[in-house]
Scaffold this active site. Structure first.
Site, mmCIF file in Angstrom:
data_model
loop_
_atom_site.group_PDB
_atom_site.id
_atom_site.type_symbol
_atom_site.label_atom_id
_atom_site.label_comp_id
_atom_site.label_asym_id
_atom_site.label_seq_id
_atom_site.Cartn_x
_atom_site.Cartn_y
_atom_site.Cartn_z
ATOM 1 N N GLY B 44 46.034 24.770 58.136
ATOM 2 C CA GLY B 44 44.879 25.662 58.139
ATOM 3 C C GLY B 44 44.991 26.820 57.163
ATOM 4 C CB CYS B 253 21.284 3.768 65.011
ATOM 5 S SG CYS B 253 21.082 2.999 63.394
ATOM 6 C CB CYS B 256 23.404 -0.608 64.120
ATOM 7 S SG CYS B 256 24.021 1.056 64.404
ATOM 8 C CB CYS B 278 24.256 4.974 61.316
ATOM 9 S SG CYS B 278 24.458 4.328 62.963
ATOM 10 C CB CYS B 284 24.793 1.609 60.050
ATOM 11 S SG CYS B 284 23.195 1.293 60.797
#
Lengths: 260, 306
Positions: B44, B253, B256, B278, B284
């Site tokens: 970080g 979606c 899909c 998606c 997808c």
């Protein structure tokens, strides 16, 4: 009043110069719990430098700033680590700036300004933060419905009161004020002084108030220090000092106050 | 032209004449690798590095590309995504660039890739050990809009003074009733450093937590590299009474039928018609191949024949 036997803050022979210009020369004083100390003097006499040096915003050339912290340890702020100093400044100290916009976050609402110090200390509950903010707005006589307004939309006096609330929210033990009533009109000044007097008494905080206005000093301060060219020329109880000034410069200051 | 310094190369690959493997010269790559190692060692923490001029403008992924160039080897399989898609301009040109400069194999399948450079999304398919995910970062400093001074923000990182970040979230709730920060959500890495996770939607933020893959972040203009090593704790900031939440959609979606992926809203006409699909095209497509269908999907075979 706290009857502790050791002072909260004792400044010992503090020196600060900017090049050849001595801003503070051998300044020593003590501050006791719950006491309000006024520092008066004309512009350029080193009042603000002294205040900034005590607050650790300036590095001092020599001298000690001994602070008795909440856990009764004595800390020399002049030589303490920056981490320690910044932590104390956020928790046990407050600093009220002359211009509220220097002391406030102007892009955040009043509530966020009051809550900032609490959040910095790890308060992570929105509901309690908000309640605290509402309490403090009331304490400094700002309408609670303005909690989500930006300080920009506040009047000068309100901004100054918000700044005071933001500093007092962590119940500091010392609050430093640099010309808290500067630039406000007289009636607003009077209200603000009233408020400061009440809050200082209620929360038993020790204050150092820098001002060039002897009226403000007389109203707020228990004790006064008169500074001239970086030196303390006279110190004593406020009434005594203003009613019977000994030093020629103090006499000049007192005699130059306009009476209406 | 490849030099004898080349790492991990088994055969001399035919890249553009006059260019070193991976575009950057070996000294520059070593400098980048040193910065990356330091970043991995301090999760970080933003490590400064000497950012180089890349053959595309700042803001188009120069930081991510430099990190990719520093870690890529001849055996790597590269995937580049932009907003979840493999076929958008930025993804296509960066992929093509690395093919010309390194001749590595590329893929659109998350599972097959060893190195993934991404902009704005984390793939839906969970990453595995050994994979590296490289993020393109525009502004690495999470405190930037709260404190403009770089000297001050560094001090705040050094002393872990992160209270002001909560002030921003407080302000969100005060103004909107909920934490309205929707992307680039501030996180605390390994309990120590506050980090910006680049402009990924907050939907993806939990995927950073305890991820098996190595995650590297490169900011070219701001000249910073930071990292989240595998299995590192990444905690989004929030309030006790307003916990961190991810986005939800009113529909699945349309192609899909996925209800667990990040959906893009597509406007279909000017009568309010819309569909949600998606954003991760690979995810997808994989689902459709496996036979999943959504509200508006034609049978998979037919679509391929079009």
């Amino acid at each position: 009043m706290n009857l502790d036997q050791t002072p909260l803050l004792s400044v010992e022979t503090l020196n600060k110069s900017f090049g050849r210009q001595m801003a503070c020369r051998d300044v020593s004083f003590e501050l006791w719990p719950g006491e309000v100390l006024g520092i008066v003097g004309e512009s350029g006499s080193g009042k603000s430098t002294l205040l900034n040096a005590i607050a650790g915003r300036l590095t001092v050339d020599s001298g000690k700033v001994l602070y008795r912290a909440g856990d009764d340890r004595i800390v020399d702020l002049a030589s303490a680590s920056e981490a320690q100093r910044r932590h104390l400044m956020r928790t046990e100290w407050g600093f009220v700036q002359q211009h509220a916009r220097d002391g406030l976050r102007m892009t955040f609402s009043a509530g966020a300004n009051i809550g900032e110090r609490l959040m910095a200390l790890g308060d992570k509950h929105y509901g309690t933060l908000r309640d605290t903010a509402l309490d403090w707005l009331q304490a400094v006589e700002i309408a609670p419905e303005r909690i989500d307004d930006l300080p920009r939309t506040f009047s000068g006096g309100m901004q100054q009161r918000l700044q005071i609330a933001r500093n007092l929210v962590t119940r500091p033990r010392i609050v430093l004020m640099d010309e808290p009533t500067g630039g406000l009109d007289v009636s607003v000044q009077a209200r603000l002084l009233d408020l400061i007097r009440r809050l200082v008494q209620e929360h038993n905080v020790a204050c150092i108030v820098v001002t060039h206005d002897l009226g403000v000093a007389r109203l707020l301060a228990h004790r006064l220090m008169v500074m001239r060219r970086g030196q303390v020329v006279e110190a004593g109880l406020t009434d005594q000092l203003l009613d019977d000034p000994q030093h020629a410069y103090t006499q000049l200051l007192v005699s130059s106050v306009l009476s209406v | 032209m490849n030099t004898q310094y080349q790492t991990g190369a088994t055969q001399v690959t035919a890249t553009l004449a006059g260019y070193n493997f991976g575009f950057l010269d070996e000294q520059t790559k070593r400098m980048l690798r040193r910065a990356i190692l330091k970043a991995v060692a301090i999760p970080g923490y933003q490590v400064p590095f000497g950012s180089r001029e890349m053959p595309l403008p700042y803001g188009w992924g120069t930081g991510g590309m430099q990190v990719t160039a520093a870690v890529i080897g001849a055996k790597d399989v590269l995937k580049v995504i932009d907003q979840g898609a493999d076929d958008t301009t930025n993804a296509v040109s960066i992929r093509r660039f690395f093919v010309r400069m390194t001749n590595v194999a590329t893929t659109e399948k998350t599972r097959e890739a060893t190195l993934i450079q991404t902009r704005h999304r984390v793939p839906e398919t969970p990453l595995s050990e050994g994979q590296i995910l490289v993020y393109q970062v525009p502004i690495p400093e999470p405190l930037r809009w709260l404190e403009p001074r770089e000297t001050e923000t560094r001090k705040m990182h050094a002393l872990s003074e992160y209270g002001v970040m909560h002030v921003k979230l407080y302000e969100d709730i005060a103004q909107h009733g909920h934490i309205s920060t929707a992307y680039d959500y501030p996180v605390l890495v390994n309990g120590r450093y506050l980090m910006r996770c680049s402009p990924i939607p907050k939907f993806d933020t939990p995927k950073l937590h305890m991820n098996a893959a190595l995650q590297l972040f490169g900011a070219g203009r701001e000249k910073r590299i930071y990292a989240v090593p595998p299995y590192t704790e990444v905690k989004p900031l929030d309030f006790e009474d307003h916990p961190f939440e991810i986005e939800r959609w009113p529909e699945d979606c349309a192609l899909c039928g996925a209800h667990d992926s990040f959906l893009d809203e597509v406007i279909l006409d000017d009568k309010g018609g819309r569909m949600f699909v998606c954003s991760d095209t690979d995810y997808c497509g994989e689902r459709r191949e496996a036979g999943h269908t959504g509200r508006m999907s034609a049978p998979y075979k037919d679509e391929a024949a079009e």
